[in-house]
Design a protein around this motif. Structure first.
Motif, PDB file in Angstrom:
ATOM      1  N   SER A   1      31.700 -14.285  -0.806  1.00 32.67           N
ATOM      2  CA  SER A   1      32.755 -14.385   0.200  1.00 32.67           C
ATOM      3  C   SER A   1      34.090 -13.852  -0.313  1.00 32.67           C
ATOM      4  N   ARG A   2      34.300 -13.898  -1.649  1.00 26.39           N
ATOM      5  CA  ARG A   2      35.546 -13.376  -2.201  1.00 26.39           C
ATOM      6  C   ARG A   2      35.681 -11.882  -1.936  1.00 26.39           C
ATOM      7  N   LEU A   3      34.585 -11.153  -2.113  1.00 25.81           N
ATOM      8  CA  LEU A   3      34.606  -9.727  -1.834  1.00 25.81           C
ATOM      9  C   LEU A   3      34.851  -9.459  -0.348  1.00 25.81           C
ATOM     10  N   LEU A   4      34.278 -10.292   0.511  1.00 21.32           N
ATOM     11  CA  LEU A   4      34.456 -10.109   1.948  1.00 21.32           C
ATOM     12  C   LEU A   4      35.902 -10.376   2.368  1.00 21.32           C
ATOM     13  N   GLU A   5      36.522 -11.368   1.757  1.00 17.44           N
ATOM     14  CA  GLU A   5      37.923 -11.668   2.069  1.00 17.44           C
ATOM     15  C   GLU A   5      38.830 -10.505   1.665  1.00 17.44           C
ATOM     16  N   GLU A   6      38.564  -9.918   0.492  1.00 22.38           N
ATOM     17  CA  GLU A   6      39.350  -8.762   0.055  1.00 22.38           C
ATOM     18  C   GLU A   6      39.165  -7.584   1.001  1.00 22.38           C
ATOM     19  N   TYR A   7      37.932  -7.402   1.460  1.00 20.58           N
ATOM     20  CA  TYR A   7      37.652  -6.304   2.402  1.00 20.58           C
ATOM     21  C   TYR A   7      38.451  -6.491   3.689  1.00 20.58           C
ATOM     22  N   ALA A   8      38.445  -7.702   4.225  1.00 19.50           N
ATOM     23  CA  ALA A   8      39.178  -7.974   5.460  1.00 19.50           C
ATOM     24  C   ALA A   8      40.667  -7.722   5.279  1.00 19.50           C
ATOM     25  N   GLN A   9      41.206  -8.149   4.143  1.00 18.87           N
ATOM     26  CA  GLN A   9      42.628  -7.953   3.873  1.00 18.87           C
ATOM     27  C   GLN A   9      42.972  -6.470   3.819  1.00 18.87           C
ATOM     28  N   ASN A  10      42.133  -5.700   3.156  1.00 18.16           N
ATOM     29  CA  ASN A  10      42.373  -4.260   3.067  1.00 18.16           C
ATOM     30  C   ASN A  10      42.286  -3.574   4.426  1.00 18.16           C
ATOM     31  N   GLU A  11      41.519  -4.163   5.331  1.00 14.39           N
ATOM     32  CA  GLU A  11      41.395  -3.617   6.673  1.00 14.39           C
ATOM     33  C   GLU A  11      42.489  -4.111   7.603  1.00 14.39           C
ATOM     34  N   GLY A  12      43.404  -4.936   7.083  1.00 12.45           N
ATOM     35  CA  GLY A  12      44.471  -5.473   7.916  1.00 12.45           C
ATOM     36  C   GLY A  12      43.995  -6.561   8.851  1.00 12.45           C
ATOM     37  N   MET A  13      42.912  -7.267   8.486  1.00 18.53           N
ATOM     38  CA  MET A  13      42.330  -8.319   9.313  1.00 18.53           C
ATOM     39  C   MET A  13      42.314  -9.642   8.554  1.00 18.53           C
ATOM     40  N   GLU A  14      42.036 -10.718   9.293  1.00 17.16           N
ATOM     41  CA  GLU A  14      41.908 -12.040   8.689  1.00 17.16           C
ATOM     42  C   GLU A  14      40.434 -12.438   8.636  1.00 17.16           C
TER      43      GLU A  14
ATOM     44  N   LEU B   1      37.401 -14.794   8.812  1.00 15.92           N
ATOM     45  CA  LEU B   1      37.105 -16.102   9.409  1.00 15.92           C
ATOM     46  C   LEU B   1      35.869 -16.716   8.767  1.00 15.92           C
ATOM     47  N   SER B   2      34.759 -16.003   8.816  1.00 19.03           N
ATOM     48  CA  SER B   2      33.498 -16.469   8.220  1.00 19.03           C
ATOM     49  C   SER B   2      32.542 -15.289   8.207  1.00 19.03           C
ATOM     50  N   HIS B   3      31.326 -15.543   7.732  1.00 18.58           N
ATOM     51  CA  HIS B   3      30.332 -14.473   7.781  1.00 18.58           C
ATOM     52  C   HIS B   3      28.938 -15.060   7.951  1.00 18.58           C
ATOM     53  N   ILE B   4      28.009 -14.236   8.390  1.00 21.31           N
ATOM     54  CA  ILE B   4      26.608 -14.612   8.556  1.00 21.31           C
ATOM     55  C   ILE B   4      25.820 -13.934   7.449  1.00 21.31           C
ATOM     56  N   ASP B   5      25.178 -14.727   6.599  1.00 20.61           N
ATOM     57  CA  ASP B   5      24.374 -14.141   5.521  1.00 20.61           C
ATOM     58  C   ASP B   5      23.114 -13.516   6.091  1.00 20.61           C
ATOM     59  N   PHE B   6      22.846 -12.301   5.652  1.00 22.09           N
ATOM     60  CA  PHE B   6      21.660 -11.579   6.086  1.00 22.09           C
ATOM     61  C   PHE B   6      21.330 -10.550   5.013  1.00 22.09           C
ATOM     62  N   GLY B   7      20.049 -10.318   4.803  1.00 23.01           N
ATOM     63  CA  GLY B   7      19.652  -9.368   3.785  1.00 23.01           C
ATOM     64  C   GLY B   7      18.370  -8.645   4.139  1.00 23.01           C
TER      65      GLY B   7
ATOM     66  N   LEU C   1      28.864  -5.267  10.461  1.00 21.22           N
ATOM     67  CA  LEU C   1      27.737  -5.378   9.539  1.00 21.22           C
ATOM     68  C   LEU C   1      28.126  -4.653   8.267  1.00 21.22           C
ATOM     69  N   LEU C   2      28.138  -5.372   7.147  1.00 25.18           N
ATOM     70  CA  LEU C   2      28.578  -4.809   5.882  1.00 25.18           C
ATOM     71  C   LEU C   2      27.407  -4.636   4.924  1.00 25.18           C
ATOM     72  N   HIS C   3      27.605  -3.804   3.913  1.00 28.47           N
ATOM     73  CA  HIS C   3      26.625  -3.629   2.850  1.00 28.47           C
ATOM     74  C   HIS C   3      27.304  -3.955   1.531  1.00 28.47           C
ATOM     75  N   VAL C   4      26.817  -4.968   0.856  1.00 31.54           N
ATOM     76  CA  VAL C   4      27.366  -5.368  -0.433  1.00 31.54           C
ATOM     77  C   VAL C   4      26.469  -4.790  -1.522  1.00 31.54           C
ATOM     78  N   THR C   5      26.984  -3.852  -2.282  1.00 32.74           N
ATOM     79  CA  THR C   5      26.185  -3.230  -3.345  1.00 32.74           C
ATOM     80  C   THR C   5      26.360  -4.004  -4.644  1.00 32.74           C
TER      81      THR C   5
ATOM     82  N   VAL D   1      31.975  -3.628  -1.355  1.00 27.00           N
ATOM     83  CA  VAL D   1      31.660  -3.867   0.054  1.00 27.00           C
ATOM     84  C   VAL D   1      31.967  -2.607   0.847  1.00 27.00           C
ATOM     85  N   GLU D   2      31.006  -2.179   1.645  1.00 27.18           N
ATOM     86  CA  GLU D   2      31.196  -1.037   2.520  1.00 27.18           C
ATOM     87  C   GLU D   2      30.698  -1.393   3.913  1.00 27.18           C
ATOM     88  N   LYS D   3      31.310  -0.802   4.920  1.00 23.19           N
ATOM     89  CA  LYS D   3      30.856  -1.056   6.282  1.00 23.19           C
ATOM     90  C   LYS D   3      29.598  -0.253   6.573  1.00 23.19           C
TER      91      LYS D   3
END
Length: 859
Positions: free
Chosen positions: A267-280, A282-288, A330-334, A343-345
């Motif tokens: 989730s730390r990586l996802l929070e950084e991604y949102a910040q870089n995108e100028g967004m806040e 909220l949460s995420h759905i785990d999927f793989g 939908l993101l891809h975490v490498t 994290v990439e979209k």
């Protein structure tokens, strides 16, 4: 537009090809002999003669239909690659179209050499003036090839004259299909150049009337596929079918099974991604998603595809979101060695239909997507991130914006000096001997026997071309002097106060209607748009306006200094603020990456300054004054009143001339003037012999022009008794480029200076005293109050309103300060790493390595 007219001449071409092979064998022997004598040109002539003898009376039609393919498409980036491309192009042309003329190859190589020299050459001396840059303006229209380099190879010219037709060749790579070729938007047709060759096509484009784009469209041929499918996959509160198409020959996926699960994302990586995108966040759905196959021991192990695969997710039951969710991706975490790192979209999933929030990309996706498709070459977590928009940022102007007093007046700095006329050449009949330059470091001027002119003018600028050739490190000295020999039979005396050292002015070339310099960023092409011209409103200490061309300038650069980075950290556009902040503090440096140039353009800084409380770029100088008064306790009213540490940088100094330069010239008049003036008054010095190098800043070009050096007494003493049959030598001088103060602001900046004096026959009336400093001494510096008329030389083509003419204007210059290429691209880079190449009166400074190009006079 028309297609190439290629007739089938296989037998004739084969015969020519065999003859060419025999010629090449003979040429190798000639080449081995002539290369040892360094006579490559002779080899080419011999090959041409042999080719003519062997070819006999070749078909005129065949020769006339030949189209040169020596010029390269845009992707060629190095001399070695270009040479290889030339070789391949020549071989293909010989085998299919006839023998290529060696003269054409030689001309192309000369053009390439000229271009390479233009990048490093920075001017040369001629007479008593300096021509600018020796860069020939390209003619005709630019040809741009747009294509997939993986799919095709293109060979063709990069320019064409008006109404001229040109040909180019497209070679298709294996596994690709050619769809369409257009020239200026018009479709072209082609024929295979050889019946046995099915991947090479030739095209002809005619009547070029403007810069033209040639577009080659292709697509990858479909491969056999292996399809994996998993139905009724649970994703959050929705369900979907996952389909993956992989290459049939991918051995990694043979007998593999597709697995979908709830793989946990960091989730730390996802929070950084949102910040870089100028967004806040909220949460995420785990999927793989991943593949598994049975190992030799019977256990299941994860495997990755060896080639990219295509993933399609079809939602059979759409996801639903809370009202606060404004965007879902939908993101891809490498991962690397089991650790999630990036994290990439992968795909957009959802965005509110009515966008009432700030989005960094300003995209709209109405509602939830039912089908998403993406490609990937690895499998790891694919979380779905839920985000909300960040509230619109409100800018508050600086409370101290425009709160000070400002005393700047264009051309009226504290370093102001009266212009000096340096245009009069050495008097005709005076013998100039530069043979002693290399070994002894002096130029000799001889008044020959029988010479009887009353007045003699010595102007050494042209002769410095030889005297100062070499490489230097800033801080080192290169001594030189001038010797005078009187063999005339007439006694001569020095004209008091006629000795001068002065900068060269562009004032005679300036016209108010000329183009004004601008550097803007084209957001469509992600490239700069440059208009060559004068820096509007900027006048140097010597009365010279400041000129900036697209590839050289007589004006300093704009740099990412500490004050600008502070401003950008507070008032950059909202989506860019993260670039200029490191947590809660402004960044201390900003890389001069090409895409970062836009942030220092006038257009971008206009908005930044306006949000900060200023009128725009025209008040950048006010901001600098306010910034240093606010944070450093000064109380100045103009930039040239700053202490030195606020102008230059190094250690912890925050100078406005510090930081990485950004390839655009400074356009704010006060800032540009101060940079220009500082160079001539602190960085470039001529130090008399016997004076400590620590005193060099008292012998800058500006000091000489203001009569503050006391050298006049030395000149008078040297020439006190210059009777017939005597020899005089002036006190030696050393040219010094200051190692501490010559910072990145001066990279690739042209500069110039000149030296001269007058003698008069004792048989005439007493010589007039020119209106220059009256017998100055180190303790009693004086300046003239009677300003002579400024008649600086008009060099090359005079400046005119058209930008093209400005580009041709050969403005006077001593030299060019080259690019910084060393470790540490800011001004904190080791100053001992700089080196100076003096091209006589042309000096070229680069940060860590200097190449010289010397243009000799035709004598």
């Amino acid at each position: 537009m028309r297609q190439s007219k290629m007739s089938g001449r296989s037998k004739k071409i084969l015969a020519v090809f065999l003859a060419a092979a025999m010629i090449a064998g003979n040429a190798l022997t000639v080449l081995a002999e002539d290369v040892s004598g360094n006579n490559v040109e002779t080899v080419e002539e011999k090959v041409e003669e042999t080719s003519q003898e062997s070819s006999g009376e070749a078909s005129e039609e065949e020769s006339g239909s030949q189209e040169s393919t020596e010029e390269k498409p845009e992707e060629s980036t190095s001399g070695e690659e270009t040479t290889e491309a030339e070789s391949e192009s020549t071989e293909e042309t010989e085998s299919s179209e006839g023998t290529e003329s060696p003269a054409e190859t030689e001309e192309t190589e000369t053009e390439s050499e000229t271009e390479a020299e233009s990048e490093t050459a920075n001017g040369s001396v001629s007479g008593n003036s300096v021509s600018g840059n020796d860069v020939e303006e390209e003619t005709g229209f630019e040809l741009t090839y747009v294509y997939d380099k993986d799919a095709v190879t293109v060979e063709g010219p990069d320019r064409a004259e008006e109404e001229e037709e040109f040909s180019f060749r497209v070679t298709l790579n294996k596994g690709y299909t050619l769809l369409e070729v257009t020239c200026g938007g018009e479709a072209l047709t082609a024929e295979v150049t050889d019946a046995a060759e099915t991947d090479g096509f030739s095209y002809v484009c005619e009547k070029v009337t403007e810069d033209t784009e040639i577009v080659i469209k292709s697509e990858k041929e479909a491969e056999e596929e292996r399809i994996f499918e998993k139905k009724d996959v649970v994703i959050g509160n929705g369900r979907a079918t996952v389909t993956i198409k992989a290459a049939a020959d991918d051995e990694n996926l043979k007998d593999a099974e597709l697995v979908a699960d709830e793989e946990t994302a960091d989730s730390r990586l996802l929070e950084e991604y949102a910040q870089n995108e100028g967004m806040e966040y909220l949460s995420h759905i785990d999927f793989g998603l991943h593949f598994e196959k049975k190992a030799e021991d019977g256990s299941m192990e994860e495997v990755q595809p060896s080639k990219p695969v295509k993933v399609t997710i079809t939602f059979t039951k759409e996801l639903s979101f809370d009202s606060e969710v404004q965007k879902a991706e939908l993101l891809h975490v490498t991962a690397e060695d089991g650790k999630q790192e990036k994290v990439e979209k992968a795909a957009d999933l959802y965005e509110m239909a009515a966008v009432a929030y700030y989005s960094a990309r300003n995209t709209q996706i109405p509602g939830m997507k039912k089908v998403v498709t993406f490609e990937t070459d690895s499998f790891s977590p694919f979380p779905i991130m839920l985000m909300a928009g960040v509230a619109e940022k409100q800018y508050t102007p600086l409370p101290w914006a425009n709160s000070g007093s400002y005393s700047y007046t264009s051309g009226n700095s504290k370093w102001k000096a009266d212009p000096i006329d340096i245009t009069e050449p050495t008097t005709e009949g005076i013998l100039v001997d530069i043979s002693h330059v290399s070994a002894d470091g002096y130029i000799k001027y001889t008044i020959p026997e029988g010479f009887n002119k009353k007045e003699i003018n010595i102007n050494a600028i042209d002769d410095l071309n030889t005297l100062l050739a070499g490489k230097y490190m800033p801080g080192c000295k290169e001594n030189f002097t001038i010797k005078l020999i009187n063999n005339s039979g007439i006694d001569y005396s020095y004209v008091n106060n006629s000795f001068y050292i002065a900068s060269e002015s562009l004032a005679s070339q300036y016209e108010e209607t000329d183009a004004k310099y601008s550097y803007t960023w084209n957001y469509d092409t992600s490239k700069e748009d440059i208009i060559s011209g004068w820096v509007d409103g900027a006048i140097g200490f010597d009365g010279s306006p400041l000129l900036a061309l697209s590839n050289s300038a007589w004006s300093p650069n704009r740099t990412a200094n500490k004050a600008l980075l502070f401003l950008l950290s507070k008032y950059a556009e909202k989506e860019d603020l993260a670039k200029f902040n490191n947590g809660d503090t402004p960044v201390t440096s900003f890389p001069n990456d090409k895409l970062n140039h836009k942030y220092l353009t006038d257009d971008y800084l206009d908005g930044v300054l306006e949000r900060a409380g200023y009128a725009g770029i025209e008040e950048l100088n006010h901001y600098y004054v306010d910034y240093y008064n606010k944070f450093y306790g000064t109380n100045v009213t103009s930039i040239d009143e700053f202490p030195l540490e606020f102008l230059v940088s190094g250690s912890s100094k925050p100078g406005i001339f510090g930081g990485n330069r950004f390839y655009m010239r400074e356009t704010n008049p006060e800032v540009a003037e101060c940079g220009y003036n500082f160079f001539y008054n602190y960085c470039l010095s001529l130090l008399p012999d016997g004076i400590s190098q620590t005193e060099s800043r008292n012998y800058s070009i500006g000091n000489w022009m203001r009569g503050e050096t006391g050298y006049e007494e030395s000149v008078r003493a040297s020439l006190a008794d210059f009777t017939s049959g005597t020899e005089a030598e002036l006190l030696g001088l050393s040219m010094i480029m200051d190692g501490l103060y010559t910072t990145n602001i001066y990279m690739n900046m042209n500069f110039g200076w000149a030296i001269g004096l007058k003698l008069i026959s004792n048989e005439t009336e007493a010589p007039p005293t020119p209106p220059t400093p009256n017998d100055p001494t180190p303790d009693n510096p004086t300046t003239t109050t009677d300003t002579p008329t400024v008649t600086t030389a008009v060099l090359g083509v005079s400046a005119a309103p058209e930008v093209a003419v400005l580009g041709e204007a050969a403005a006077p210059q001593i030299g060019v300060l080259g690019e910084s290429k060393g470790p540490g691209t800011g001004d904190n880079a080791p100053l001992v790493g700089w080196s100076l190449t003096a091209l006589g009166a042309v000096i070229c400074l680069t940060a860590f390595a200097l190449k010289k190009k010397k243009k000799l006079r035709n004598e």
